[in-house]
Design a protein around this motif. Structure first.
Motif, PDB file in Angstrom:
ATOM      1  N   THR A 114     -63.593 -24.894   7.490  1.00  0.00           N
ATOM      2  CA  THR A 114     -62.926 -24.614   8.766  1.00  0.00           C
ATOM      3  C   THR A 114     -62.403 -25.898   9.398  1.00  0.00           C
ATOM      4  O   THR A 114     -61.258 -25.955   9.874  1.00  0.00           O
ATOM      5  CB  THR A 114     -63.895 -23.902   9.720  1.00  0.00           C
ATOM      6  N   HIS A 115     -63.217 -26.931   9.406  1.00  0.00           N
ATOM      7  CA  HIS A 115     -62.842 -28.205  10.015  1.00  0.00           C
ATOM      8  C   HIS A 115     -61.638 -28.825   9.315  1.00  0.00           C
ATOM      9  O   HIS A 115     -60.798 -29.474   9.949  1.00  0.00           O
ATOM     10  CB  HIS A 115     -64.034 -29.165   9.982  1.00  0.00           C
ATOM     11  N   ALA A 116     -61.532 -28.602   8.007  1.00  0.00           N
ATOM     12  CA  ALA A 116     -60.417 -29.175   7.245  1.00  0.00           C
ATOM     13  C   ALA A 116     -59.112 -28.413   7.450  1.00  0.00           C
ATOM     14  O   ALA A 116     -58.030 -28.995   7.329  1.00  0.00           O
ATOM     15  CB  ALA A 116     -60.777 -29.189   5.751  1.00  0.00           C
ATOM     16  N   VAL A 117     -59.208 -27.131   7.781  1.00  0.00           N
ATOM     17  CA  VAL A 117     -58.018 -26.266   7.831  1.00  0.00           C
ATOM     18  C   VAL A 117     -57.518 -26.033   9.258  1.00  0.00           C
ATOM     19  O   VAL A 117     -56.316 -25.919   9.496  1.00  0.00           O
ATOM     20  CB  VAL A 117     -58.335 -24.915   7.144  1.00  0.00           C
ATOM     21  N   LEU A 118     -58.433 -25.983  10.219  1.00  0.00           N
ATOM     22  CA  LEU A 118     -58.090 -25.553  11.573  1.00  0.00           C
ATOM     23  C   LEU A 118     -57.072 -26.441  12.297  1.00  0.00           C
ATOM     24  O   LEU A 118     -56.183 -25.905  12.978  1.00  0.00           O
ATOM     25  CB  LEU A 118     -59.376 -25.422  12.402  1.00  0.00           C
ATOM     26  N   PRO A 119     -57.147 -27.776  12.216  1.00  0.00           N
ATOM     27  CA  PRO A 119     -56.190 -28.584  12.987  1.00  0.00           C
ATOM     28  C   PRO A 119     -54.724 -28.261  12.696  1.00  0.00           C
ATOM     29  O   PRO A 119     -53.897 -28.221  13.620  1.00  0.00           O
ATOM     30  CB  PRO A 119     -56.545 -30.020  12.575  1.00  0.00           C
ATOM     31  N   ALA A 120     -54.384 -27.997  11.450  1.00  0.00           N
ATOM     32  CA  ALA A 120     -52.995 -27.676  11.113  1.00  0.00           C
ATOM     33  C   ALA A 120     -52.599 -26.325  11.699  1.00  0.00           C
ATOM     34  O   ALA A 120     -51.442 -26.139  12.114  1.00  0.00           O
ATOM     35  CB  ALA A 120     -52.804 -27.670   9.599  1.00  0.00           C
ATOM     36  N   MET A 121     -53.530 -25.385  11.752  1.00  0.00           N
ATOM     37  CA  MET A 121     -53.227 -24.095  12.383  1.00  0.00           C
ATOM     38  C   MET A 121     -52.926 -24.280  13.871  1.00  0.00           C
ATOM     39  O   MET A 121     -51.968 -23.705  14.402  1.00  0.00           O
ATOM     40  CB  MET A 121     -54.406 -23.133  12.202  1.00  0.00           C
ATOM     41  N   VAL A 122     -53.732 -25.075  14.531  1.00  0.00           N
ATOM     42  CA  VAL A 122     -53.523 -25.316  15.961  1.00  0.00           C
ATOM     43  C   VAL A 122     -52.203 -26.037  16.188  1.00  0.00           C
ATOM     44  O   VAL A 122     -51.444 -25.708  17.112  1.00  0.00           O
ATOM     45  CB  VAL A 122     -54.705 -26.104  16.554  1.00  0.00           C
ATOM     46  N   ALA A 123     -51.900 -27.004  15.331  1.00  0.00           N
ATOM     47  CA  ALA A 123     -50.633 -27.741  15.464  1.00  0.00           C
ATOM     48  C   ALA A 123     -49.429 -26.806  15.309  1.00  0.00           C
ATOM     49  O   ALA A 123     -48.407 -26.981  15.990  1.00  0.00           O
ATOM     50  CB  ALA A 123     -50.571 -28.861  14.437  1.00  0.00           C
ATOM     51  N   ARG A 124     -49.519 -25.811  14.429  1.00  0.00           N
ATOM     52  CA  ARG A 124     -48.439 -24.837  14.229  1.00  0.00           C
ATOM     53  C   ARG A 124     -48.486 -23.714  15.246  1.00  0.00           C
ATOM     54  O   ARG A 124     -47.562 -22.924  15.368  1.00  0.00           O
ATOM     55  CB  ARG A 124     -48.541 -24.191  12.830  1.00  0.00           C
ATOM     56  N   ASP A 125     -49.625 -23.619  15.964  1.00  0.00           N
ATOM     57  CA  ASP A 125     -49.883 -22.523  16.892  1.00  0.00           C
ATOM     58  C   ASP A 125     -49.810 -21.181  16.178  1.00  0.00           C
ATOM     59  O   ASP A 125     -49.282 -20.197  16.692  1.00  0.00           O
ATOM     60  CB  ASP A 125     -48.915 -22.545  18.080  1.00  0.00           C
ATOM     61  N   SER A 126     -50.402 -21.157  14.988  1.00  0.00           N
ATOM     62  CA  SER A 126     -50.393 -19.932  14.181  1.00  0.00           C
ATOM     63  C   SER A 126     -51.459 -20.040  13.110  1.00  0.00           C
ATOM     64  O   SER A 126     -51.586 -21.068  12.445  1.00  0.00           O
ATOM     65  CB  SER A 126     -49.018 -19.733  13.531  1.00  0.00           C
ATOM     66  N   GLY A 127     -52.215 -18.963  12.905  1.00  0.00           N
ATOM     67  CA  GLY A 127     -53.208 -18.957  11.836  1.00  0.00           C
ATOM     68  C   GLY A 127     -54.293 -17.943  12.113  1.00  0.00           C
ATOM     69  O   GLY A 127     -54.358 -17.338  13.190  1.00  0.00           O
ATOM     70  N   TYR A 128     -55.135 -17.748  11.128  1.00  0.00           N
ATOM     71  CA  TYR A 128     -56.190 -16.740  11.220  1.00  0.00           C
ATOM     72  C   TYR A 128     -57.369 -17.216  10.389  1.00  0.00           C
ATOM     73  O   TYR A 128     -57.222 -17.553   9.211  1.00  0.00           O
ATOM     74  CB  TYR A 128     -55.663 -15.408  10.687  1.00  0.00           C
ATOM     75  N   ILE A 129     -58.545 -17.233  11.002  1.00  0.00           N
ATOM     76  CA  ILE A 129     -59.785 -17.550  10.300  1.00  0.00           C
ATOM     77  C   ILE A 129     -60.663 -16.303  10.303  1.00  0.00           C
ATOM     78  O   ILE A 129     -60.973 -15.752  11.358  1.00  0.00           O
ATOM     79  CB  ILE A 129     -60.530 -18.719  10.959  1.00  0.00           C
ATOM     80  N   ILE A 130     -61.014 -15.847   9.109  1.00  0.00           N
ATOM     81  CA  ILE A 130     -61.924 -14.713   8.968  1.00  0.00           C
ATOM     82  C   ILE A 130     -63.203 -15.226   8.314  1.00  0.00           C
ATOM     83  O   ILE A 130     -63.174 -15.744   7.193  1.00  0.00           O
ATOM     84  CB  ILE A 130     -61.314 -13.591   8.114  1.00  0.00           C
ATOM     85  N   ASN A 131     -64.296 -15.102   9.034  1.00  0.00           N
ATOM     86  CA  ASN A 131     -65.594 -15.488   8.508  1.00  0.00           C
ATOM     87  C   ASN A 131     -66.336 -14.243   8.046  1.00  0.00           C
ATOM     88  O   ASN A 131     -66.397 -13.240   8.774  1.00  0.00           O
ATOM     89  CB  ASN A 131     -66.414 -16.214   9.580  1.00  0.00           C
TER      90      ASN A 131
END
Length: 250
Positions: A114-131
């Motif tokens: 999550t830590h490796a992937v999340l910053p780019a999602m926030v920068a794009r203002d788009s993404g989905y994390i399913i745990n």
């Protein structure tokens, strides 16, 4: 859409990968077993990228993510599916190595990806994390000790991610399945004892990995303005037990 799935070589992860590719999505399938990943890649073709990843070694994850080919580099959806249960002994008889491995995989591994992937999602203002959590994160049962505690972490971490991501378009869901047959879950939990594993699912109609794959696909393809915070799902035959009382003979 690019979807990164951990634990993609079997069970829920494999079921979801097959569904996504059939819908034309690109899948980054991550798991420890390269042979299983390669076999899956042969079936699914160029839309499936096999990537060796052991989430219990968090120091390796940032480089793996950074080294993804350009075609797969943007991760639109992360499915934190890798996880395991080990042992059913009561806490005072449990193997500390089993406890440590569950924490390393179910907590540290999920956090690290999550830590490796999340910053780019926030920068794009788009993404989905399913745990992929578990009903064990909410409902204690005999022998669930550290496994249930790790899934309680996943539940609370998912909710706290939602709190941190307020004002962004990044979504977070914690999927919490109950009994699911036809995966390697109980075989791993019983350290390869297939007879004990089979007994867990005997005598009632279970959910399957395909059922969970369908639910995960539904979540991924749900409208971007909707966030399912938590989704708990069980087979009809499974429900909540009453609170246990140990009565003493007079």
């Amino acid at each position: 859409m690019n979807v990164l799935i951990t634990g993609a070589s079997a069970g829920f992860g494999e079921a979801l990968a097959r569904r996504l590719v059939a819908k034309g999505h690109q899948v980054i399938g991550c798991a420890r077993r390269l042979d299983r990943l390669n076999a899956l890649a042969q079936d699914l073709g160029e839309l499936f990228l096999p990537v060796v990843m052991d989430v219990s070694h968090p120091e390796t994850i940032p480089k793996i993510i950074a080294d993804l080919p350009e075609f797969f580099k943007q991760i639109d959806v992360l499915v934190n599916n890798a996880g395991l249960a080990l042992g059913t002994e009561p806490a005072h008889e449990a193997d500390l190595n089993d406890w440590t491995r569950m924490v390393d995989t179910n907590i540290k591994g999920l956090m690290s990806v999550t830590h490796a992937v999340l910053p780019a999602m926030v920068a794009r203002d788009s993404g989905y994390i399913i745990n992929v959590g578990s009903i064990a994160g909410s409902w204690p049962y005999f022998g669930g000790n550290v496994y249930g505690a790790t899934k309680a972490f996943v539940k609370q971490f998912s909710l706290n991610l939602r709190a941190d991501l307020v004002g962004t378009q990044v979504r977070v869901t914690n999927l919490e399945p109950g009994n699911v047959a036809g995966t390697e879950f109980s075989n791993v939990r019983y350290h390869g004892d297939d007879d004990k594993a089979a007994q867990v699912y005997s005598g009632f109609k279970n959910m399957t990995g395909d059922d969970i794959g369908d639910i995960l696909l539904w979540l991924i393809e749900s409208p971007a303005h909707i966030n399912v915070n938590r989704l708990e799902v069980m087979p009809v035959a499974q429900t909540y037990n009453g609170l246990t009382i140990a009565k003493q003979d007079k």
